[in-house]
Motif scaffolding. Structure first.
Motif, PDB file in Angstrom:
ATOM      1  N   ARG A 172      -4.283   4.189   5.985  1.00  0.00           N
ATOM      2  CA  ARG A 172      -5.331   4.262   7.018  1.00  0.00           C
ATOM      3  C   ARG A 172      -6.498   5.156   6.596  1.00  0.00           C
ATOM      4  NH1 ARG A 172      -3.263   5.096  12.953  1.00  0.00           N
ATOM      5  NH2 ARG A 172      -5.492   4.874  13.162  1.00  0.00           N
ATOM      6  N   THR A 173      -6.244   6.057   5.658  1.00  0.00           N
ATOM      7  CA  THR A 173      -7.304   6.913   5.122  1.00  0.00           C
ATOM      8  C   THR A 173      -7.177   6.952   3.606  1.00  0.00           C
ATOM      9  OG1 THR A 173      -5.996   8.952   5.207  1.00  0.00           O
ATOM     10  CG2 THR A 173      -7.287   8.414   7.169  1.00  0.00           C
ATOM     11  N   ASP A 174      -8.232   7.413   2.963  1.00  0.00           N
ATOM     12  CA  ASP A 174      -8.226   7.507   1.505  1.00  0.00           C
ATOM     13  C   ASP A 174      -8.039   8.937   1.002  1.00  0.00           C
ATOM     14  OD1 ASP A 174      -8.452   4.804   0.999  1.00  0.00           O
ATOM     15  OD2 ASP A 174     -10.634   4.855   1.157  1.00  0.00           O
ATOM     16  N   CYS A 175      -7.727   9.839   1.910  1.00  0.00           N
ATOM     17  CA  CYS A 175      -7.485  11.221   1.471  1.00  0.00           C
ATOM     18  C   CYS A 175      -6.502  11.895   2.399  1.00  0.00           C
ATOM     19  CB  CYS A 175      -8.767  12.018   1.403  1.00  0.00           C
ATOM     20  SG  CYS A 175      -9.708  12.053   2.923  1.00  0.00           S
ATOM     21  N   ASP A 217      -1.134   9.075   7.583  1.00  0.00           N
ATOM     22  CA  ASP A 217      -2.204   8.077   7.557  1.00  0.00           C
ATOM     23  C   ASP A 217      -2.583   7.712   6.119  1.00  0.00           C
ATOM     24  OD1 ASP A 217      -2.381   7.741  10.274  1.00  0.00           O
ATOM     25  OD2 ASP A 217      -4.156   8.996  10.517  1.00  0.00           O
ATOM     26  N   TYR A 218      -2.612   8.694   5.234  1.00  0.00           N
ATOM     27  CA  TYR A 218      -2.901   8.406   3.827  1.00  0.00           C
ATOM     28  C   TYR A 218      -1.807   7.514   3.238  1.00  0.00           C
ATOM     29  CZ  TYR A 218      -3.320   8.824  -1.168  1.00  0.00           C
ATOM     30  OH  TYR A 218      -3.418   8.509  -2.508  1.00  0.00           O
ATOM     31  N   LEU A 219      -0.560   7.859   3.486  1.00  0.00           N
ATOM     32  CA  LEU A 219       0.551   7.091   2.924  1.00  0.00           C
ATOM     33  C   LEU A 219       0.540   5.641   3.386  1.00  0.00           C
ATOM     34  CD1 LEU A 219       3.498   9.644   3.154  1.00  0.00           C
ATOM     35  CD2 LEU A 219       2.328   8.867   1.071  1.00  0.00           C
ATOM     36  N   ILE A 220       0.167   5.414   4.625  1.00  0.00           N
ATOM     37  CA  ILE A 220       0.200   4.038   5.136  1.00  0.00           C
ATOM     38  C   ILE A 220      -1.127   3.304   4.936  1.00  0.00           C
ATOM     39  CG2 ILE A 220       2.036   4.537   6.791  1.00  0.00           C
ATOM     40  CD1 ILE A 220      -0.069   4.501   9.025  1.00  0.00           C
ATOM     41  N   MET A 223       0.829  -1.198   0.000  1.00  0.00           N
ATOM     42  CA  MET A 223       0.000   0.000   0.000  1.00  0.00           C
ATOM     43  C   MET A 223       0.869   1.256   0.000  1.00  0.00           C
ATOM     44  SD  MET A 223      -3.088   1.609   0.322  1.00  0.00           S
ATOM     45  CE  MET A 223      -4.134   0.212   0.503  1.00  0.00           C
ATOM     46  N   ILE A 224       1.860   1.325   0.888  1.00  0.00           N
ATOM     47  CA  ILE A 224       2.701   2.517   0.976  1.00  0.00           C
ATOM     48  C   ILE A 224       3.399   2.763  -0.354  1.00  0.00           C
ATOM     49  CG2 ILE A 224       4.711   3.566   2.080  1.00  0.00           C
ATOM     50  CD1 ILE A 224       3.974   1.968   4.619  1.00  0.00           C
ATOM     51  N   GLY A 225       3.999   1.729  -0.884  1.00  0.00           N
ATOM     52  CA  GLY A 225       4.733   1.865  -2.141  1.00  0.00           C
ATOM     53  C   GLY A 225       3.855   2.329  -3.288  1.00  0.00           C
ATOM     54  N   GLU A 226       2.656   1.767  -3.363  1.00  0.00           N
ATOM     55  CA  GLU A 226       1.729   2.159  -4.426  1.00  0.00           C
ATOM     56  C   GLU A 226       1.351   3.632  -4.302  1.00  0.00           C
ATOM     57  OE1 GLU A 226      -1.646  -0.444  -4.280  1.00  0.00           O
ATOM     58  OE2 GLU A 226      -0.376  -2.225  -4.305  1.00  0.00           O
ATOM     59  N   ARG A 227       1.127   4.080  -3.083  1.00  0.00           N
ATOM     60  CA  ARG A 227       0.741   5.482  -2.882  1.00  0.00           C
ATOM     61  C   ARG A 227       1.892   6.424  -3.211  1.00  0.00           C
ATOM     62  NH1 ARG A 227      -4.133   5.792   1.321  1.00  0.00           N
ATOM     63  NH2 ARG A 227      -5.458   4.450   0.076  1.00  0.00           N
ATOM     64  N   ILE A 228       3.097   6.054  -2.813  1.00  0.00           N
ATOM     65  CA  ILE A 228       4.257   6.888  -3.130  1.00  0.00           C
ATOM     66  C   ILE A 228       4.416   6.987  -4.644  1.00  0.00           C
ATOM     67  CG2 ILE A 228       6.777   7.067  -3.012  1.00  0.00           C
ATOM     68  CD1 ILE A 228       6.554   5.677  -0.229  1.00  0.00           C
ATOM     69  N   LYS A 229       4.329   5.855  -5.317  1.00  0.00           N
ATOM     70  CA  LYS A 229       4.490   5.838  -6.775  1.00  0.00           C
ATOM     71  C   LYS A 229       3.407   6.663  -7.465  1.00  0.00           C
ATOM     72  CE  LYS A 229       5.299   2.654 -10.588  1.00  0.00           C
ATOM     73  NZ  LYS A 229       5.475   1.234 -10.937  1.00  0.00           N
ATOM     74  N   THR A 230       2.175   6.507  -7.018  1.00  0.00           N
ATOM     75  CA  THR A 230       1.073   7.273  -7.609  1.00  0.00           C
ATOM     76  C   THR A 230       1.277   8.771  -7.412  1.00  0.00           C
ATOM     77  OG1 THR A 230      -0.476   5.442  -7.284  1.00  0.00           O
ATOM     78  CG2 THR A 230      -1.427   7.654  -7.529  1.00  0.00           C
ATOM     79  N   LEU A 231       1.614   9.179  -6.203  1.00  0.00           N
ATOM     80  CA  LEU A 231       1.849  10.600  -5.936  1.00  0.00           C
ATOM     81  C   LEU A 231       3.021  11.131  -6.759  1.00  0.00           C
ATOM     82  CD1 LEU A 231       1.350  10.581  -2.073  1.00  0.00           C
ATOM     83  CD2 LEU A 231      -0.053  11.849  -3.715  1.00  0.00           C
ATOM     84  N   ASN A 240      10.964   4.695   6.917  1.00  0.00           N
ATOM     85  CA  ASN A 240      10.858   4.909   8.364  1.00  0.00           C
ATOM     86  C   ASN A 240       9.988   6.139   8.626  1.00  0.00           C
ATOM     87  OD1 ASN A 240      12.484   7.225   8.067  1.00  0.00           O
ATOM     88  ND2 ASN A 240      14.353   6.115   8.600  1.00  0.00           N
ATOM     89  N   ILE A 241       9.712   6.421   9.879  1.00  0.00           N
ATOM     90  CA  ILE A 241       8.785   7.510  10.224  1.00  0.00           C
ATOM     91  C   ILE A 241       9.304   8.861   9.749  1.00  0.00           C
ATOM     92  CG2 ILE A 241       9.665   7.863  12.562  1.00  0.00           C
ATOM     93  CD1 ILE A 241       5.980   8.063  11.419  1.00  0.00           C
ATOM     94  N   ASP A 242      10.609   9.059   9.791  1.00  0.00           N
ATOM     95  CA  ASP A 242      11.185  10.320   9.313  1.00  0.00           C
ATOM     96  C   ASP A 242      10.926  10.494   7.820  1.00  0.00           C
ATOM     97  OD1 ASP A 242      12.803  12.733   9.576  1.00  0.00           O
ATOM     98  OD2 ASP A 242      14.340  11.610   8.472  1.00  0.00           O
ATOM     99  N   ALA A 243      11.164   9.443   7.053  1.00  0.00           N
ATOM    100  CA  ALA A 243      10.928   9.506   5.613  1.00  0.00           C
ATOM    101  C   ALA A 243       9.438   9.672   5.308  1.00  0.00           C
ATOM    102  CB  ALA A 243      11.485   8.258   4.935  1.00  0.00           C
ATOM    103  N   LEU A 244       8.589   8.973   6.054  1.00  0.00           N
ATOM    104  CA  LEU A 244       7.143   9.133   5.859  1.00  0.00           C
ATOM    105  C   LEU A 244       6.710  10.570   6.100  1.00  0.00           C
ATOM    106  CD1 LEU A 244       5.705   5.914   7.522  1.00  0.00           C
ATOM    107  CD2 LEU A 244       5.495   6.563   5.112  1.00  0.00           C
ATOM    108  N   THR A 245       7.272  11.186   7.123  1.00  0.00           N
ATOM    109  CA  THR A 245       6.938  12.580   7.429  1.00  0.00           C
ATOM    110  C   THR A 245       7.388  13.505   6.304  1.00  0.00           C
ATOM    111  OG1 THR A 245       7.108  12.109   9.781  1.00  0.00           O
ATOM    112  CG2 THR A 245       7.225  14.416   9.134  1.00  0.00           C
TER     113      THR A 245
END
Length: 66
Positions: free
Chosen positions: A63-66, A58-61, A1-9, A42-47
């Motif tokens: 937990r939410t869709d927006c 939450d969107y990246l991981i 999920m995280i990877g797909e969202r990063i790639k899409t963004l 990691n959390i730093d990179a996610l931030t």
């Protein structure tokens, strides 16, 4: 999920992996591994990703869709 969202963004913002890496103080190999799911940021990179793309962690991981 995280990877797909990063790639899409990244693609929605017309960024290469190299350019995104520069923007968030990372490297292209790291971005590639995140997008393919080999490792998770990691959390730093996610931030940094959330701040750059103006989304929530939450969107990246997934937990939410927006």
């Amino acid at each position: 999920m995280i990877g797909e969202r990063i790639k899409t963004l990244r693609k929605e913002n017309n960024l290469s992996q190299e350019i995104l890496a520069q923007k968030i103080n990372s490297n292209q190999k790291q971005i590639s591994k995140w997008e393919t799911g080999n490792i998770e940021p990691n959390i730093d990179a996610l931030t940094r990703l959330a701040d750059y793309f103006e989304v929530s962690v939450d969107y990246l991981i997934g937990r939410t869709d927006c």
